[in-house]
Every structure is written in structure tokens, then in C-alpha cells.
Write an enzyme that holds these catalytic residues in place. Structure first.
Site, PDB file in Angstrom:
ATOM      1  N   ARG A 162      11.275   3.699   3.521  1.00 57.65           N
ATOM      2  CA  ARG A 162      10.987   2.882   4.363  1.00 57.65           C
ATOM      3  C   ARG A 162      12.176   1.934   5.078  1.00 57.65           C
ATOM      4  O   ARG A 162      12.828   1.610   3.892  1.00 57.65           O
ATOM      5  CB  ARG A 162       9.748   1.961   4.254  1.00 57.65           C
ATOM      6  CG  ARG A 162       9.442   0.735   4.880  1.00 57.65           C
ATOM      7  CD  ARG A 162       8.353  -0.061   4.925  1.00 57.65           C
ATOM      8  NE  ARG A 162       7.184   0.617   5.072  1.00 57.65           N
ATOM      9  CZ  ARG A 162       5.794   0.180   5.037  1.00 57.65           C
ATOM     10  NH1 ARG A 162       5.648  -1.200   4.842  1.00 57.65           N
ATOM     11  NH2 ARG A 162       4.722   0.706   5.139  1.00 57.65           N
ATOM     12  N   HIS A 197       4.980   5.915  11.449  1.00 56.14           N
ATOM     13  CA  HIS A 197       4.469   5.618  10.143  1.00 56.14           C
ATOM     14  C   HIS A 197       3.506   7.121   9.785  1.00 56.14           C
ATOM     15  O   HIS A 197       2.237   6.810   9.907  1.00 56.14           O
ATOM     16  CB  HIS A 197       3.836   4.262   9.898  1.00 56.14           C
ATOM     17  CG  HIS A 197       3.237   3.923   8.648  1.00 56.14           C
ATOM     18  ND1 HIS A 197       3.565   4.542   7.529  1.00 56.14           N
ATOM     19  CD2 HIS A 197       2.907   2.766   8.129  1.00 56.14           C
ATOM     20  CE1 HIS A 197       3.170   3.964   6.336  1.00 56.14           C
ATOM     21  NE2 HIS A 197       2.714   2.742   6.777  1.00 56.14           N
ATOM     22  N   LYS A 252      26.368  -3.662  -1.048  1.00 53.36           N
ATOM     23  CA  LYS A 252      27.956  -3.622  -1.132  1.00 53.36           C
ATOM     24  C   LYS A 252      28.385  -2.838   0.248  1.00 53.36           C
ATOM     25  O   LYS A 252      29.652  -2.508   0.221  1.00 53.36           O
ATOM     26  CB  LYS A 252      28.340  -2.862  -2.313  1.00 53.36           C
ATOM     27  CG  LYS A 252      27.804  -3.384  -3.739  1.00 53.36           C
ATOM     28  CD  LYS A 252      28.396  -2.431  -4.770  1.00 53.36           C
ATOM     29  CE  LYS A 252      27.284  -2.613  -6.019  1.00 53.36           C
ATOM     30  NZ  LYS A 252      27.263  -1.545  -6.886  1.00 53.36           N
ATOM     31  N   ARG A 293       0.703  -1.263  -0.038  1.00 56.11           N
ATOM     32  CA  ARG A 293       0.012   0.032  -0.069  1.00 56.11           C
ATOM     33  C   ARG A 293       0.881   1.259   0.053  1.00 56.11           C
ATOM     34  O   ARG A 293       0.625   2.299  -0.821  1.00 56.11           O
ATOM     35  CB  ARG A 293      -0.835   0.068   1.137  1.00 56.11           C
ATOM     36  CG  ARG A 293      -2.251  -0.737   1.026  1.00 56.11           C
ATOM     37  CD  ARG A 293      -2.801  -1.151   2.446  1.00 56.11           C
ATOM     38  NE  ARG A 293      -1.507  -2.243   2.810  1.00 56.11           N
ATOM     39  CZ  ARG A 293      -1.666  -3.604   2.150  1.00 56.11           C
ATOM     40  NH1 ARG A 293      -2.777  -3.930   1.461  1.00 56.11           N
ATOM     41  NH2 ARG A 293      -0.739  -4.553   2.550  1.00 56.11           N
ATOM     42  N   THR A 294       1.907   1.357   1.119  1.00 55.87           N
ATOM     43  CA  THR A 294       2.384   2.654   1.049  1.00 55.87           C
ATOM     44  C   THR A 294       3.361   2.924  -0.270  1.00 55.87           C
ATOM     45  O   THR A 294       3.188   4.151  -0.665  1.00 55.87           O
ATOM     46  CB  THR A 294       3.408   2.511   2.038  1.00 55.87           C
ATOM     47  OG1 THR A 294       2.673   2.071   3.511  1.00 55.87           O
ATOM     48  CG2 THR A 294       4.063   4.025   2.522  1.00 55.87           C
TER      49      THR A 294
END
Ligand code: CP
Length: 311
Positions: A104, A132, A83, A54-55
Site C-alpha cells: 500500500r 484497491h 533515508k 483490515r487490508t
């Protein structure tokens, strides 16, 4: 003015600034075509170091609906993080490629660290079990659209209140509106963390604690269900023991108000029975849809391209 501001915690924005985003979201819901070119020439970077449906997709949909473009990754195993590149080096690089970054990350505090090196607005799309804030904006818009106001509500928060970052942000945001009362429903092991209990007490926010949903469901104006967060448990046995503690069924809803609004940030596992989806009080898929409009408004505000807003 929200132009060029970062959003890490919902408290980075005042109540008036949050209200201005909700107002613009409502204009965008009514007339999306009025805003379909305001981000022409702008690029949004989406850096997802943790899975999302969703986000990430609602942010990308929002930017495309505003006429902008999107680049980024949804799987950091394809990025130079593998890396050994540090987060701040990644951020300092991507700032040259974009006008706005949505990130995120599984680590609490990662967004706060990233913003120290971000020369474009940085939006926290979830940092571990911490915050959030754009889910909270989505939740506020959903409550406003379904209940008509954000104050004077009895809000039940049910499930994993310990690891559920959306719950923490929602309490902080809804606690700023007068007359709201929170009913915290969870097993003892998944109660709100101490810092959130301290927040409720220090702000004089009205709340009560319960272990059984059935005992309080008849009092609720809003029921916010949450998933038990398997990825944040240290111990699989504890997860298995607690995961089915609350399952909302049509039978339990017979005791609830006719105008209850049932929200869930999703994804759901099995904490809401699928039979509940057909109940008009189930608002969680509408909520996922409102996430696009609220993110359109947020993008427009932080990029300073919201001049179509008469607010
Ligand atoms: N609500 C939410 O954050 O969903 P995703 O994890 O799918 O983005």
C-alpha cells in the site's frame, strides 16, 4: 492461470479469473482446514507506506491460515525509505526475501511503477485514490454471499465518490456483470471523477446520479457507503463542510428493502450510525471477515498452490 500474476487494477484479471477466486474463497469458507498447509515454506512481504487495519491484517491472517509466513513493515518511517531509498530499489530488494509482495502506498501509480521491478507477484493494497482491487474482491465475495449472485442488481454508491478508490474499483468490477444498475449518490463536489464517468459512458453501463440518499434508498439491492476521505482533501474547511453530508440511520432504513445488503469498506467515521449495526441488513463486519477468505484464495492462486481447488 493466475500463477505469478501481478494485481494492480481489478481489470488485470478477467471475469473468469475473478470468478475462480470467488469460487476458491467459498471452498475455503466451507472447509478452511483443507488449505491450512498449502503455503508451507512460502513468505509474503507486506510493505505498507500508508496506514491500514483490515487490508494488512487480513492479508497476514490469510497467509498464516494457509501455513505461510509474513514479514514487512506497517510504518515506513522504520524503513530505508526515510533515508531516500526509491520505491523500485525497495521492491528489487524485498523480492529476494519473499515469494509475494503486498504493497500500500499513498501515491497513485506507485503499484504500476513497483511491478516493473517485481520478480514475484505484486499485489496492490491501495495506491492513493486510484485502485484497491483486493477490497473489490472482498466486496464481490460479500455481495455473492449475501445476494447469491453478482448480476441484475441495483447498487447505490453513497458518499465520497471522488476520492473513494474502493468505489472506482467496485464499479469497474460489477459493471462487467450483466444487468447491474448503479445509483451514484454524492454531493456535487464529491461526484465520480471524469475518467470514471467516461468509463461508465463508454462501456454503456446503466447509471443515474442523485444528491439525496432518501430519494432512492427504496430501490436498492446493495447500498455501498463510503467515508469522506480527510487525508485526500487539500482544504480542511471543505472536509468539515462535507464530512457529515450522509449519515445512514435506522430511520432512513425504514424505506429500504427487507433484503438490502449494506456494505462499507471501513473504517467508518460517522457515516453509518452505530444503531444500524444491529440491523440484519448491515453486512460490513461480515465483509471485513470475507476479506480474509478472498485474500487466502488470491494468495493461493498467484503462488500456484491452489491444487485443492476442484474448479
Ligand atoms: N478497507 C480498507 O482498506 O481498510 P484499511 O484501510 O483498514 O486497510
Amino acid at each position: 492461470m493466475l500463477t505469478q500474476k501481478h494485481l494492480i487494477d481489478i481489470f488485470d484479471f478477467s471475469t473468469e479469473e475473478v470468478d475462480s477466486i470467488l469460487h476458491l474463497s467459498q471452498l475455503m469458507i466451507k472447509s478452511p482446514s483443507d488449505f491450512s498447509t498449502i503455503c508451507n515454506g512460502k513468505i509474503m512481504g507486506t510493505l505498507f507506506f500508508e496506514p491500514s487495519t483490515r487490508t494488512r491484517l487480513s492479508f497476514e491472517s490469510a497467509m498464516l491460515r494457509l501455513g505461510g509466513q509474513v514479514l514487512g513493515f506497517s510504518d515506513s518511517s522504520n524503513s530505508s525509505a526515510t533515508k531516500g531509498e526509491t520505491l523500485v530499489d525497495t521492491i528489487q530488494t524485498v523480492c529476494h526475501y519473499t515469494d509475494l509482495i503486498v504493497m500500500r502506498h499513498p501515491n497513485e501509480g506507485s503499484a504500476t511503477l513497483a511491478k516493473t521491478k517485481a520478480s514475484v507477484p505484486l499485489i496492490n493494497a491501495g495506491d492513493g485514490g486510484h485502485h484497491h482491487p483486493t477490497q473489490t474482491l472482498t466486496d464481490l465475495l460479500t455481495i455473492q454471499q449475501t445476494k447469491g449472485h453478482l448480476d441484475g442488481l441495483t447498487i447505490g454508491l453513497c458518499g465520497d465518490l471522488k476520492f473513494g478508490r474502493t468505489v472506482h474499483s467496485l464499479i469497474r468490477a460489477m459493471g462487467r456483470y450483466p444487468g447491474n444498475h448503479f445509483i451514484l449518490i454524492s454531493p456535487r463536489e464529491l461526484q465520480l471523477p471524469d475518467y470514471m464517468m467516461h468509463f461508465l459512458n463508454s462501456q454503456g453501463i446503466s447509471y443515474e446520479v442523485h444528491e439525496e440518499l432518501e430519494a432512492v434508498i427504496d430501490q436498492l439491492d446493495v447500498l455501498y457507503m463510503t467515508r469522506v476521505q480527510r487525508e485526500r482533501f487539500f482544504n480542511e474547511a471543505d472536509y468539515v463542510r462535507l464530512k457529515d453530508h450522509y449519515i445512514l440511520t435506522a430511520d432512513k432504513l425504514t424505506q429500504a428493502k427487507e433484503d438490502l445488503a449494506i456494505l462499507h469498506p471501513l473504517p467508518r467515521v460517522n457515516e453509518i450510525s452505530v444503531e444500524v449495526d444491529d440491523d440484519p441488513r448491515a453486512k460490513y463486519f461480515d465483509q471485513a471477515g470475507y476479506g480474509v477468505f478472498v485474500r487466502m484464495a488470491l494468495i493461493a492462486k498467484v503462488l500456484g498452490v491452489d491444487s485443492n481447488d476442484a474448479h
